[in-house]
Design a protein around this motif. Structure first.
Motif, PDB file in Angstrom:
ATOM      1  N   GLY A  17       0.788  -1.228   0.000  1.00 10.76           N
ATOM      2  CA  GLY A  17       0.000   0.000   0.000  1.00 10.76           C
ATOM      3  C   GLY A  17       0.816   1.271   0.000  1.00 10.76           C
TER       4      GLY A  17
ATOM      5  N   GLN B 120      -5.595   5.480   2.564  1.00 12.14           N
ATOM      6  CA  GLN B 120      -6.768   5.419   1.688  1.00 12.14           C
ATOM      7  C   GLN B 120      -7.202   6.824   1.271  1.00 12.14           C
ATOM      8  OE1 GLN B 120      -8.363   2.716   0.501  1.00 12.14           O
ATOM      9  NE2 GLN B 120      -7.216   1.156   1.616  1.00 12.14           N
ATOM     10  N   ASN B 121      -7.019   7.789   2.155  1.00 16.33           N
ATOM     11  CA  ASN B 121      -7.452   9.157   1.863  1.00 16.33           C
ATOM     12  C   ASN B 121      -6.595   9.812   0.785  1.00 16.33           C
ATOM     13  OD1 ASN B 121      -9.394   8.933   3.826  1.00 16.33           O
ATOM     14  ND2 ASN B 121      -8.192   9.939   5.415  1.00 16.33           N
TER      15      ASN B 121
ATOM     16  N   SER C 184      -7.197  -2.338   3.248  1.00 14.96           N
ATOM     17  CA  SER C 184      -8.185  -2.578   2.196  1.00 14.96           C
ATOM     18  C   SER C 184      -9.357  -1.619   2.359  1.00 14.96           C
ATOM     19  CB  SER C 184      -8.702  -4.023   2.251  1.00 14.96           C
ATOM     20  OG  SER C 184      -9.492  -4.220   3.417  1.00 14.96           O
ATOM     21  N   GLU C 185     -10.096  -1.431   1.272  1.00 14.00           N
ATOM     22  CA  GLU C 185     -11.272  -0.572   1.335  1.00 14.00           C
ATOM     23  C   GLU C 185     -12.332  -1.180   2.240  1.00 14.00           C
ATOM     24  OE1 GLU C 185     -14.550   1.622  -1.572  1.00 14.00           O
ATOM     25  OE2 GLU C 185     -12.909   0.461  -2.443  1.00 14.00           O
TER      26      GLU C 185
ATOM     27  N   ASP D 172      -7.809   5.424   7.578  1.00 11.10           N
ATOM     28  CA  ASP D 172      -6.943   5.924   6.514  1.00 11.10           C
ATOM     29  C   ASP D 172      -5.835   4.931   6.200  1.00 11.10           C
ATOM     30  OD1 ASP D 172      -5.722   7.630   4.672  1.00 11.10           O
ATOM     31  OD2 ASP D 172      -4.537   8.636   6.220  1.00 11.10           O
TER      32      ASP D 172
ATOM     33  N   GLN E 252     -11.466  -0.232   5.680  1.00 19.26           N
ATOM     34  CA  GLN E 252     -11.706   1.203   5.823  1.00 19.26           C
ATOM     35  C   GLN E 252     -13.190   1.473   6.064  1.00 19.26           C
ATOM     36  OE1 GLN E 252     -11.686   3.475   2.221  1.00 19.26           O
ATOM     37  NE2 GLN E 252     -11.047   5.378   3.218  1.00 19.26           N
TER      38      GLN E 252
END
Length: 501
Positions: free
Chosen positions: A91, A159-160, A442-443, A438, A446
């Motif tokens: 990631g 993720q953000n 994984s989504e 964040d 999240q």
């Protein structure tokens, strides 16, 4: 989408105006039609990175300025300047493959160096908004693999960060024009900047050298109206082609005719009754919960916003993957409100409700002050000119107890994790969840964590989430391609088409 016919007699007066405003003199070909879009707020700059005015990306994002990827109407990512991208298994490393044909309106190629220059400006330029700098904090390094490939390395998974790259923080500017952005936007989109009349309008023209699918429109003019009734009148008179978001929903019925198309979707604009948590009275959970119980949100929306608007219960619209309906966490119960206030035993409570002069706020403030008075909370309402006075007094100086404003930024639940933000909400558990979400691998994870965070905001009565502004768009009936839902700050005209007059 709704279309309803009516008596033809009511439209005869508007027909001539419609014809005159829809055509460029001397040519009625479809590609020569310049659309006029009515908006509620005028931009105070043309640079979306140094001013937080939502009116700037409304007109420019995706239309003039492009990002490597964008958010579609369903809330998912779509390729834009990058044809594809990949992320390493840990990631940390994102690789974007740029479209080799992409170029700025000046004709200069959109290459890896231009991308790096734009993002480095966000990180380094002191005039850039702190919120955009914060969005780029996870970014440790960038390198041009070749002219069409950019590699970003993060210091920790985020993720953000990918979402920020689809918004104003991720705009790719023409590097040769960085010193002119406040007045002359320079991007790669299907429209190019033409003119800005401060307080009145922003005019864009078709970028005939656009690298992608060109617009069939000659251009778009975003014209601002401080009075929603004046904007409605202009639409009825044929002086506008589109109302970007109807600011007087009570007037919706007059557009339910064969002359217009009404789109009734969702936006990202949560209308929040915000609390200043530095106020000792509002620092008491029982008082905040009492305020939530004391306000009949459904009746409020009916009274001040024509019944249009979704009750949400937290800082999450339904187009976010972590949305849950929390609207009934505090059902209208004035007796429960009185019980909580008696338990708090704080004596007479007097609060200042300072609201911006935006269409929804003064009416909502009057309604709310009446309902709070009924449970024993006395409210003084002040109306503050927006944006200057409200921003200075409320956001910067914290000179308020409560306020009402719609937060239009997409995926903005994280604002509650910043104790320095004007609410001064400080909940370590919530902050830890936002950080963990964040950094989630994984989504799916999240989404799980952000659902927990949203529920904490609701349980803790961090604010009273009054309603979600609907995306009420009115267009002339021959216009197609306007999205029903708004998932970004852009009023995206890139897929809009209209026949000639």
């Amino acid at each position: 989408m709704t279309r309803v016919s009516r008596r033809m007699a009511t439209v005869l007066i508007g027909l001539l105006a419609l014809v005159l405003t829809a055509c460029t003199p001397g040519n009625s070909e479809p590609q020569d039609r310049q659309l006029i879009v009515g908006t509620s707020v005028a931009p105070n700059s043309m640079d979306p990175t140094t001013s937080d005015a939502a009116a700037i990306p409304e007109a420019l994002l995706y239309n003039v300025y492009e990002t490597l990827l964008k958010v579609g109407a369903d809330g998912g990512y779509q390729p834009l300047l990058a044809s594809e991208w990949s992320v390493s298994s840990d990631g940390l490393v994102y690789t974007f493959n740029l479209r080799p044909e992409a170029k700025f309106a000046s004709g200069t190629k959109v290459d890896a160096d231009a991308v790096i220059t734009s993002i480095q400006r966000i990180k380094d330029d002191s005039s850039v908004l702190p919120v955009l700098k914060a969005a780029m904090e996870p970014l440790a390094s960038m390198r041009a693999v070749d002219e069409n490939t950019v590699e970003f390395t993060l210091s920790e998974p985020s993720q953000n960060w990918l979402f920020a790259m689809s918004q104003r923080a991720g705009i790719i500017f023409d590097p040769a024009h960085l010193d002119q952005l406040a007045t002359v936007p320079a991007g790669s989109g299907p429209f190019a900047f033409s003119n800005w009349v401060q307080g009145d309008s922003v005019t864009l023209v078709r970028n005939d050298g656009y690298w992608g699918t060109p617009s069939t429109l000659a251009g778009v003019t975003f014209k601002s109206y401080s009075d929603p009734n004046a904007m409605n009148a202009a639409m009825l008179a044929g002086q506008l082609d589109i109302i970007s978001n109807l600011a007087a929903p009570q007037a919706l019925n007059q557009f339910m005719t064969s002359d217009f198309t009404v789109l009734d979707g969702t936006s990202t604009g949560e209308v929040v009754l915000g609390f200043n948590h530095q106020n000792p009275v509002l620092a008491d959970l029982r008082v905040r919960q009492a305020i939530n119980y004391a306000i009949d949100r459904k009746a409020l929306v009916d009274a001040v916003w024509g019944g249009k608007g979704l009750l949400i219960g937290s800082m999450v619209p339904p187009t976010d993957p972590w949305y849950e309906d929390l609207s009934q966490q505090y059902p209208y119960n004035p007796d429960k409100a009185r019980e909580l206030l008696a338990e708090a035993d704080l004596g007479e409570i007097n609060l200042r409700l300072r609201v911006p002069t935006l269409p929804y706020a003064p009416g909502a403030a009057s309604y709310i002050s009446s309902q709070l008075a009924a449970v024993g909370i006395q409210v003084t309402v002040d109306e503050l000119e927006f944006p200057a006075t409200w921003v200075d007094q409320v956001m910067y100086q914290g000179n308020y107890d409560m306020t009402i404003v719609a937060h239009a930024e997409p995926r903005d639940i994280g604002n509650f994790a910043n104790p320095s933000y004007y609410w001064h909400y400080d909940n370590p558990e919530f902050q830890q969840l936002i950080t963990a979400a964040d950094r989630a691998p994984s989504e799916t994870e999240q989404v799980t964590l952000l659902k927990q965070a949203a529920r904490i905001l609701s349980d803790d009565a961090a604010a009273d989430f009054l309603w979600l502004l609907p995306n009420l768009v009115v267009t002339k009936s021959d216009i197609t391609g306007v999205a029903t839902n708004r998932t970004a700050q852009s009023f995206d005209m890139t897929g809009v088409s209209a026949p000639g007059a």
